[in-house]
Design a protein around this motif. Structure first.
Motif, PDB file in Angstrom:
ATOM      1  N   GLY A 150       6.502  -8.368  -8.529  1.00  0.00           N
ATOM      2  CA  GLY A 150       5.896  -9.335  -9.445  1.00  0.00           C
ATOM      3  C   GLY A 150       4.399  -9.139  -9.551  1.00  0.00           C
ATOM      4  N   GLU A 151       3.937  -7.885  -9.378  1.00  0.00           N
ATOM      5  CA  GLU A 151       2.514  -7.580  -9.403  1.00  0.00           C
ATOM      6  C   GLU A 151       2.281  -6.269 -10.158  1.00  0.00           C
ATOM      7  N   PHE A 152       0.998  -5.950 -10.385  1.00  0.00           N
ATOM      8  CA  PHE A 152       0.640  -4.733 -11.102  1.00  0.00           C
ATOM      9  C   PHE A 152       0.095  -3.694 -10.128  1.00  0.00           C
ATOM     10  N   TYR A 153       0.337  -2.408 -10.460  1.00  0.00           N
ATOM     11  CA  TYR A 153      -0.204  -1.334  -9.637  1.00  0.00           C
ATOM     12  C   TYR A 153      -1.715  -1.223  -9.859  1.00  0.00           C
ATOM     13  N   PHE A 154      -2.405  -0.811  -8.808  1.00  0.00           N
ATOM     14  CA  PHE A 154      -3.863  -0.765  -8.835  1.00  0.00           C
ATOM     15  C   PHE A 154      -4.354   0.418  -7.999  1.00  0.00           C
ATOM     16  N   ALA A 155      -5.449   1.034  -8.441  1.00  0.00           N
ATOM     17  CA  ALA A 155      -6.124   2.067  -7.654  1.00  0.00           C
ATOM     18  C   ALA A 155      -7.579   2.107  -8.079  1.00  0.00           C
ATOM     19  N   SER A 156      -8.404   2.693  -7.262  1.00  0.00           N
ATOM     20  CA  SER A 156      -9.801   2.900  -7.637  1.00  0.00           C
ATOM     21  C   SER A 156      -9.973   4.336  -8.106  1.00  0.00           C
ATOM     22  N   GLU A 157     -10.939   4.540  -8.974  1.00  0.00           N
ATOM     23  CA  GLU A 157     -11.190   5.880  -9.506  1.00  0.00           C
ATOM     24  C   GLU A 157     -11.532   6.849  -8.374  1.00  0.00           C
ATOM     25  N   ASP A 158     -12.189   6.364  -7.332  1.00  0.00           N
ATOM     26  CA  ASP A 158     -12.613   7.221  -6.221  1.00  0.00           C
ATOM     27  C   ASP A 158     -11.475   7.574  -5.261  1.00  0.00           C
ATOM     28  N   ASP A 159     -10.380   6.837  -5.332  1.00  0.00           N
ATOM     29  CA  ASP A 159      -9.269   7.103  -4.406  1.00  0.00           C
ATOM     30  C   ASP A 159      -7.937   6.826  -5.106  1.00  0.00           C
ATOM     31  N   LYS A 160      -7.593   7.689  -6.070  1.00  0.00           N
ATOM     32  CA  LYS A 160      -6.346   7.504  -6.804  1.00  0.00           C
ATOM     33  C   LYS A 160      -5.122   7.808  -5.952  1.00  0.00           C
ATOM     34  N   GLY A 161      -5.338   8.462  -4.834  1.00  0.00           N
ATOM     35  CA  GLY A 161      -4.209   8.796  -3.972  1.00  0.00           C
ATOM     36  C   GLY A 161      -3.683   7.612  -3.186  1.00  0.00           C
ATOM     37  N   THR A 162      -4.381   6.477  -3.225  1.00  0.00           N
ATOM     38  CA  THR A 162      -3.920   5.264  -2.551  1.00  0.00           C
ATOM     39  C   THR A 162      -3.693   4.189  -3.602  1.00  0.00           C
ATOM     40  N   VAL A 163      -2.466   3.740  -3.721  1.00  0.00           N
ATOM     41  CA  VAL A 163      -2.075   2.775  -4.756  1.00  0.00           C
ATOM     42  C   VAL A 163      -1.653   1.473  -4.084  1.00  0.00           C
ATOM     43  N   TYR A 164      -2.042   0.372  -4.657  1.00  0.00           N
ATOM     44  CA  TYR A 164      -1.662  -0.958  -4.175  1.00  0.00           C
ATOM     45  C   TYR A 164      -1.013  -1.727  -5.318  1.00  0.00           C
ATOM     46  N   THR A 165      -0.537  -2.915  -5.017  1.00  0.00           N
ATOM     47  CA  THR A 165      -0.192  -3.864  -6.075  1.00  0.00           C
ATOM     48  C   THR A 165      -1.128  -5.052  -5.948  1.00  0.00           C
ATOM     49  N   VAL A 166      -1.481  -5.642  -7.114  1.00  0.00           N
ATOM     50  CA  VAL A 166      -2.332  -6.834  -7.130  1.00  0.00           C
ATOM     51  C   VAL A 166      -1.658  -7.903  -7.970  1.00  0.00           C
ATOM     52  N   LEU A 175      -1.043   4.769 -13.901  1.00  0.00           N
ATOM     53  CA  LEU A 175      -2.438   4.943 -13.509  1.00  0.00           C
ATOM     54  C   LEU A 175      -3.029   6.268 -13.979  1.00  0.00           C
ATOM     55  N   ALA A 176      -2.221   7.112 -14.610  1.00  0.00           N
ATOM     56  CA  ALA A 176      -2.755   8.356 -15.159  1.00  0.00           C
ATOM     57  C   ALA A 176      -3.628   8.045 -16.374  1.00  0.00           C
ATOM     58  N   ARG A 177      -3.141   7.135 -17.224  1.00  0.00           N
ATOM     59  CA  ARG A 177      -3.913   6.640 -18.369  1.00  0.00           C
ATOM     60  C   ARG A 177      -3.781   5.117 -18.387  1.00  0.00           C
ATOM     61  N   PRO A 178      -4.495   4.453 -17.492  1.00  0.00           N
ATOM     62  CA  PRO A 178      -4.330   3.003 -17.346  1.00  0.00           C
ATOM     63  C   PRO A 178      -4.731   2.229 -18.594  1.00  0.00           C
ATOM     64  N   GLU A 179      -3.994   1.144 -18.857  1.00  0.00           N
ATOM     65  CA  GLU A 179      -4.312   0.313 -20.023  1.00  0.00           C
ATOM     66  C   GLU A 179      -5.610  -0.455 -19.810  1.00  0.00           C
ATOM     67  N   ILE A 180      -5.890  -0.819 -18.558  1.00  0.00           N
ATOM     68  CA  ILE A 180      -7.117  -1.559 -18.245  1.00  0.00           C
ATOM     69  C   ILE A 180      -7.935  -0.784 -17.219  1.00  0.00           C
ATOM     70  N   LYS A 183       0.816  -1.206   0.000  1.00  0.00           N
ATOM     71  CA  LYS A 183       0.000   0.000   0.000  1.00  0.00           C
ATOM     72  C   LYS A 183       0.853   1.261   0.000  1.00  0.00           C
ATOM     73  N   MET A 184       0.532   2.204  -0.892  1.00  0.00           N
ATOM     74  CA  MET A 184       1.219   3.491  -0.964  1.00  0.00           C
ATOM     75  C   MET A 184       0.174   4.591  -0.847  1.00  0.00           C
ATOM     76  N   THR A 185       0.339   5.462   0.115  1.00  0.00           N
ATOM     77  CA  THR A 185      -0.657   6.492   0.371  1.00  0.00           C
ATOM     78  C   THR A 185      -0.151   7.867  -0.064  1.00  0.00           C
ATOM     79  N   ASP A 186      -1.077   8.805  -0.108  1.00  0.00           N
ATOM     80  CA  ASP A 186      -0.766  10.197  -0.451  1.00  0.00           C
ATOM     81  C   ASP A 186      -0.028  10.318  -1.785  1.00  0.00           C
ATOM     82  N   VAL A 187      -0.441   9.523  -2.755  1.00  0.00           N
ATOM     83  CA  VAL A 187       0.154   9.600  -4.093  1.00  0.00           C
ATOM     84  C   VAL A 187      -0.452  10.800  -4.816  1.00  0.00           C
ATOM     85  N   SER A 188       0.391  11.712  -5.245  1.00  0.00           N
ATOM     86  CA  SER A 188      -0.100  12.919  -5.916  1.00  0.00           C
ATOM     87  C   SER A 188      -0.555  12.593  -7.337  1.00  0.00           C
ATOM     88  N   THR A 189      -1.394  13.480  -7.864  1.00  0.00           N
ATOM     89  CA  THR A 189      -1.882  13.292  -9.242  1.00  0.00           C
ATOM     90  C   THR A 189      -0.726  13.246 -10.228  1.00  0.00           C
TER      91      THR A 189
END
Length: 337
Positions: free
Chosen positions: A145-161, A117-122, A103-109
């Motif tokens: 060995g994972e991909f970055y992930f975020a939700s549209e409602d909370d782009k400031g918090t990034v995870y890997t899945v 994640l600015a222009r995600p492929e999926i 988990k990575m928090t406070d990720v700026s735009t």
């Protein structure tokens, strides 16, 4: 005797040392496992997959909209082909219980592009009766060995899945569409082949002394000839030519090529020709007194043909948006005009 006792003593000491070494190794291994950093798992989504009514997936240039109708997944687009619903069921199950790591928090735009994640492929939008959520899948993290992930409602918090989660939504029409198949026919069962205003027909004439209705040496009971009909005119042709055409028909396979926009005239379908194949299916007579006889039941199927360059394409209906390549050299050889 003293030497013998000394030898026994040395062996005992050696055994104790070996045992101690094994104990240290085992204990050390357990300690390493206990001290290994635990991977924190975060619950990203938690709802019933059966409640999902719609999935909208953007993957690269492809955009898919899947709608649940009468318990079945359909592609929400005009003239939609049948799709493999199990793939969408698997996607719905995956997206309903997503778990993340790192988990990575406070990720700026401005930093979203670092994660893809600015222009995600999926992009996946999940619609439920009471809510909808849009999920974003970004770049690959080689260390995790994972991909970055975020939700549209909370782009400031990034995870890997896990990579498998992201690959679930790497969809394409080639894998989604249930492919059409042509009727299986033997070359001997082909009775006619027509394309446009040209038709080739086989002519089967019984021999005078043949016992019609018997299964023995059926092919030897007839004389076989062929003719070519063009518009109003007809001419006899070599039966070997008809056999070549019939053999080509029996070997036809539809190879998926593309899924095109509705109304598209690509692949030579601005002026398609209709390929019509007549064939017979032998069925045993089962009525009283049939005495093992049989009848040949006539059948027919059609395929829409388009030609672009040196490649032959096919559709199974005029409105179909699914394009197939056709391995049918006999078409250009016998129907060139």
């Amino acid at each position: 005797m003293k030497r013998f006792k000394r030898l026994i003593l040395m062996l005992c000491i050696l055994a104790v040392l070996v045992a101690a070494g094994v104990a240290v190794s085992v204990l050390g291994g357990k300690e390493d496992e206990e001290n290994a950093p635990a991977v924190t798992e975060y619950i990203l989504t938690d709802f019933d997959a059966g409640d999902i009514t719609r999935l909208d997936v953007t993957y690269g240039e492809n955009e898919f909209s899947f709608q649940k109708e009468n318990g079945e997944w359909v592609l929400d687009t005009p003239d939609a082909p049948k799709i493999d619903g199990e793939l969408i069921d698997a996607a719905a199950t995956t997206v309903s219980a997503l778990k993340g790591h790192n988990k990575m928090t406070d990720v700026s735009t401005g930093r979203l592009s670092d994660y893809g994640l600015a222009r995600p492929e999926i992009t996946v939008t999940v619609t439920l009766p009471s809510m909808s959520v849009t999920l974003l899948f970004g770049n690959y993290n080689g260390t995790a060995g994972e991909f970055y992930f975020a939700s549209e409602d909370d782009k400031g918090t990034v995870y890997t899945v896990e990579s498998s989660v992201r690959e679930t939504f790497a969809l394409d029409y080639g894998s989604l569409i249930v492919k059409d198949e042509l009727p299986e026919t033997e070359s001997e069962s082909i009775t006619s082949v027509a394309l446009g205003n040209v038709r080739f027909e086989s002519v089967k004439t019984p021999k005078e002394d043949a016992e019609i209705g018997s299964d023995e040496k059926e092919h030897d009971k007839y004389y076989y000839t062929a003719k070519k009909v063009t518009g109003e005119s007809s001419e006899d042709i070599s039966y070997a030519d008809f056999e070549r055409i019939a053999g080509g028909i029996s070997e036809i396979k539809l190879e998926y090529a593309d899924f095109v926009d509705a109304g598209s005239t690509e692949y030579g379908f601005d002026d398609p020709k209709i390929l019509t194949v007549g064939y017979s299916e032998r069925k045993k007579l089962e009525s009283d007194g049939a005495q093992g006889g049989y009848i040949d039941v006539p059948h027919e199927y059609t395929v829409y043909i388009g030609i672009s360059g040196d490649t032959i394409y096919a559709k199974t209906s005029e409105a179909s948006r699914v394009i197939y390549r056709l391995n049918a050299d006999f078409i250009t050889e016998y129907f060139a005009n």
